[in-house]
Design an enzyme around this catalytic site. Structure first.
Site, PDB file in Angstrom:
ATOM      1  N   HIS A  93      -6.682  -5.517   5.087  1.00  0.00           N
ATOM      2  CA  HIS A  93      -5.823  -4.900   4.073  1.00  0.00           C
ATOM      3  C   HIS A  93      -5.087  -3.687   4.637  1.00  0.00           C
ATOM      4  O   HIS A  93      -5.720  -2.783   5.182  1.00  0.00           O
ATOM      5  CB  HIS A  93      -6.722  -4.461   2.912  1.00  0.00           C
ATOM      6  N   HIS A 137       3.288   1.714   1.145  1.00  0.00           N
ATOM      7  CA  HIS A 137       2.727   1.283  -0.138  1.00  0.00           C
ATOM      8  C   HIS A 137       3.436   1.942  -1.312  1.00  0.00           C
ATOM      9  O   HIS A 137       3.889   1.275  -2.240  1.00  0.00           O
ATOM     10  CB  HIS A 137       1.230   1.599  -0.176  1.00  0.00           C
TER      11      HIS A 137
END
Ligand code: G3P
Ligand code: MG
Length: 241
Positions: free
Chosen positions: A11, A53
């Site tokens: 991730h 992000h």
């Protein structure tokens, strides 16, 4: 469909062990044996696809303001590693092209999560798909995923051959219809919302199932035992690839 992907993905590169969404993180994830990487992609103000992000710079860089408010030339000068630890100080925000080149040269795969800045959903989805098609030609295609149906719809319009996965935090009752409407090959859901029954229903419908973010080895074993196709984890040091 052709599904050449491993059952475990790292991730944001290497979870929390290195600054998320940097090449340093992906390199670290690879050093643990991971062969496929999830990362978040959005557009700079001048249309360059980069790994980030948040829609704003404060949490993961030494900059401030909206990502979309800057040209990539300005963003490239920011420190995207010092917030994590001194060892990574000065690590830059990478472009999708740079990361793709490194992955391809090393025979590694990608899950490109399209994470548009607000209002740029279709533009980001189309740009990510077109660039992914060009960068990955001849190699195993990256899985394009997004929480944004508009981004995936735009990706489908420009590069229908690339595999798509619709992301969900909570599973709505109509998750299957929504995946089908976008021609997705996979359901990509928060693992807490997944059950053995949901995985079986997805498989019966011809969909693969991906789960994020699975950080406990026992939960990983349970989900894979239920037939989960792939999990995304921060725990690259505790969950064997
Ligand atoms: O792509 C799966 C996962 O990364 C979605 O959540 O917030 O970590 O991008 P987030
Ligand atoms: Mg993500």
């Amino acid at each position: 469909m052709n599904w050449p992907y491993p059952r475990k993905l790292a991730h944001r590169g290497a979870g929390r062990l290195a600054p998320e969404n940097t090449l340093a993180a992906i390199r670290l994830g690879a050093s643990f044996g991971y062969t496929m990487f999830e990362f978040d992609v959005k557009l700079s103000g001048d249309g360059v696809l980069l790994l980030m992000h948040d829609a704003t710079l404060e949490r993961t860089t030494d900059g401030a303001g909206r990502v979309a408010g800057f040209a990539y030339g300005e963003l490239a000068r920011l420190d995207a590693g010092g917030w994590h630890s001194a060892a990574y100080a000065g690590e830059p925000i990478p472009t999708l092209a740079h990361v793709a080149r490194w992955l391809l040269r090393n025979g590694l795969m990608a899950n490109v999560e399209i994470k548009p800045c607000p209002g740029r959903e279709a533009e980001t989805g189309a740009a990510a798909a077109l660039e992914a098609r060009q960068l990955w030609q001849g190699a195993a295609a990256p899985v394009l995923s997004s929480f944004s149906a508009a981004a995936l719809e735009a990706a489908r319009r420009v590069a229908p051959e690339l595999p798509r996965a619709l992301l969900f935090g909570e599973l709505p009752d109509d998750w299957l219809q929504r995946c089908r409407a976008l021609g997705c090959v996979a359901l990509d859901a928060n693992h807490e919302t997944l059950t053995e029954g949901v995985i079986a229903a997805a498989h019966r419908a011809g969909l693969r199932v991906i789960a994020y973010t699975v950080n406990e080895p026992a939960r990983a074993d349970q989900l894979l035992g239920w037939g989960l196709d792939a999990l995304i984890t921060d725990a690259v040091d505790r969950i064997a690839p």
